[in-house]
Design a protein around this motif. Structure first.
Motif, mmCIF file in Angstrom:
data_model
loop_
_atom_site.group_PDB
_atom_site.id
_atom_site.type_symbol
_atom_site.label_atom_id
_atom_site.label_comp_id
_atom_site.label_asym_id
_atom_site.label_seq_id
_atom_site.Cartn_x
_atom_site.Cartn_y
_atom_site.Cartn_z
ATOM 1 N N GLY A 46 -2.182 2.781 -2.931
ATOM 2 C CA GLY A 46 -2.179 3.975 -4.169
ATOM 3 C C GLY A 46 -3.354 4.121 -4.801
ATOM 4 O O GLY A 46 -3.770 3.362 -5.375
ATOM 5 N N GLY A 47 -3.981 5.171 -4.584
ATOM 6 C CA GLY A 47 -5.339 5.144 -5.269
ATOM 7 C C GLY A 47 -4.922 5.479 -7.399
ATOM 8 O O GLY A 47 -6.058 4.605 -7.842
ATOM 9 N N VAL A 114 1.886 6.348 -7.001
ATOM 10 C CA VAL A 114 2.859 4.844 -7.325
ATOM 11 C C VAL A 114 2.731 4.571 -8.416
ATOM 12 O O VAL A 114 2.414 5.037 -9.574
ATOM 13 C CB VAL A 114 1.957 3.631 -6.294
ATOM 14 N N LEU A 115 4.115 4.557 -9.115
ATOM 15 C CA LEU A 115 5.043 4.490 -9.510
ATOM 16 C C LEU A 115 5.763 3.147 -9.892
ATOM 17 O O LEU A 115 6.788 3.336 -8.898
ATOM 18 C CB LEU A 115 6.138 5.080 -9.653
ATOM 19 N N ALA A 142 4.734 10.746 -3.259
ATOM 20 C CA ALA A 142 4.327 9.151 -3.656
ATOM 21 C C ALA A 142 5.274 7.604 -3.863
ATOM 22 O O ALA A 142 6.924 8.640 -3.542
ATOM 23 C CB ALA A 142 4.118 9.642 -5.234
ATOM 24 N N GLN A 143 5.160 6.838 -3.743
ATOM 25 C CA GLN A 143 6.323 5.677 -3.977
ATOM 26 C C GLN A 143 6.856 5.568 -5.469
ATOM 27 O O GLN A 143 6.028 5.243 -6.142
ATOM 28 C CB GLN A 143 5.494 4.517 -2.994
ATOM 29 N N LEU A 144 7.744 4.973 -5.508
ATOM 30 C CA LEU A 144 8.381 4.935 -7.081
ATOM 31 C C LEU A 144 9.079 3.004 -6.575
ATOM 32 O O LEU A 144 10.408 2.538 -5.324
ATOM 33 C CB LEU A 144 9.086 5.501 -7.271
ATOM 34 N N TRP A 145 8.876 2.045 -6.935
ATOM 35 C CA TRP A 145 8.656 1.470 -6.738
ATOM 36 C C TRP A 145 10.285 0.826 -8.397
ATOM 37 O O TRP A 145 9.614 0.306 -9.685
ATOM 38 C CB TRP A 145 8.422 -0.130 -7.053
#
Length: 206
Positions: A46-47, A114-115, A142-145
């Motif tokens: 992710g940028g 990305v979060l 978007a991905q949340l980790w």
């Protein structure tokens, strides 16, 4: 809003000088490395990346170790002392980041691919509102980790200092759905204190 923000800020400032070393000693940095590397590499790129409630930057630093430096890395935390430690760690890796010394409800320009959020929502009076805030920062897809505290007697020891909540995976999945995310994978930390106190969730913004 977090529980008793002023009190927590004082505790974070006091803990900051030794926090990074302590997290490594307890295995949380290695735990984050395992969590962030357990999906195929292409799924994680992710940028624009933001670490929400970054503390001393352990999860952001682990992200960089696994993926390399993103186009933009932002760290959001209300504690200047914690972010100073994070800056030291990331500068040693050759990474320039935006260090945002704000409460965890700040309006931030742009959205993120990305979060990262390690042990953040459990400190809010409304964890649901915390997740909704994260969704506002996320681009669609978007991905949340998310690393979250779970019930265990070890968590009681942490509660005595930080007065945090604990959750079970099904509770988090439901809260994520209400906030505009869908949980895609759960992650069990394999060893040490993280295996007893935490679990991971990878979710996607819808």
């Amino acid at each position: 809003m977090p529980h008793d923000t002023a009190l927590l800020d004082r505790r974070y400032a006091s803990a900051a000088p030794k926090w990074s070393d302590r997290m490594r000693l307890l295995g949380y940095y290695d735990g984050y490395l395992g969590f962030l590397s357990h999906l195929p590499h292409t799924a994680r790129k992710g940028g624009h990346v933001i670490d929400i409630g970054a503390g001393t930057g352990a999860m952001a630093e682990a992200w960089v170790a696994v993926n390399g430096a993103p186009e933009r890395l932002a760290l959001l935390d209300p504690s200047a002392a914690m972010l100073a430690s994070a800056e030291t760690a990331l500068t040693a890796r050759g990474v320039d980041a935006d260090y945002l010394i704000e409460g965890l409800s700040a309006e931030i320009a742009g959205q993120f691919d990305v979060l990262l959020a390690a042990h953040v929502i459990e400190h809010f009076k409304s964890p649901q509102e915390a997740l909704r805030y994260m969704r506002r920062l996320a681009r669609p897809g978007a991905q949340l980790w998310l690393s979250v505290s779970k019930p265990h007697w070890c968590s009681v020891l942490i509660w005595l200092q930080w007065r945090h909540r604990t959750f079970r995976p099904a509770e988090i999945d439901q809260m994520l759905q209400s906030a505009g995310f869908v949980a895609e994978q759960h992650y069990a930390f394999p060893a040490g204190p993280p295996s007893r106190t935490s679990f991971g969730v990878v979710a996607r913004a819808v």
